[in-house]
Design a protein around this motif. Structure first.
Motif: not given
Length: 174
Positions: A91-97
């Motif tokens: 979830r954090e990786e998606i938001l970061r992207k």
């Protein structure tokens, strides 16, 4: 690759909870064709059948059903706990992207300053690009893309520069 690793970790979790390795047991796998059979098997625990199942075993007793339900709940809990961190990381990786598409404000202000001072012909030279790379800390490709996007979004919509571009195109077409 992440899906394969997740499945492998799921197998490991199941093995540690049940004590049965993946090669042991019936060897049966579940496929889409088996869904109707699975639904039928779950109805067996509702008390709807009074006879033995096709394997020759009797229906589970109340204590066996209770044990199976507890094991199912524990397994569900263990799997949730085991994958909770991974879900949060994804979830954090998606938001970061999603955020990755925006450049920092001070960077864009430097690029916009160059843009405004060269509004008649906003094509930076290689030296200009190298200087902007140094000043902004961006990669050359990011600088190039920013100017491409800026020209698409803003240059042709500017009425004074739009006519000069059209006249340059007409003179080149002759």
């Amino acid at each position: 690759m992440e899906a394969v690793m997740a499945c492998w970790e799921l197998e490991q979790s199941l093995q540690s909870l049940t004590g049965v390795s993946p090669g042991e047991g019936t060897g049966a796998t579940m496929s889409d064709d088996d869904e109707e059979q699975v639904d039928g098997d779950t109805n067996m625990f509702d008390g709807g059948l009074d006879v033995s199942d096709s394997m020759g075993f009797g229906l589970p007793t109340e204590s066996e059903r209770s044990l199976m339900e507890r094991v199912r709940q524990e397994l569900k809990h263990e799997l949730k706990q085991g994958y909770k961190e991974k879900i949060v990381d994804i979830r954090e990786e998606i938001l970061r992207k999603r955020r990755a598409g925006k450049l920092p404000g001070d960077t864009t202000s430097l690029l916009k300053a160059w843009w405004q001072s060269h509004s008649k012909w906003p094509y930076p030279t290689e030296e200009d690009k190298a200087r902007l790379v140094q000043e902004t800390g961006l990669q050359l490709k990011q600088i190039n893309n920013w100017f491409i996007n800026q020209r698409k979004r803003n240059w042709h919509s500017n009425p004074s520069s739009s006519t000069s571009v059209k006249s340059k195109r007409k003179s080149n077409a002759r």
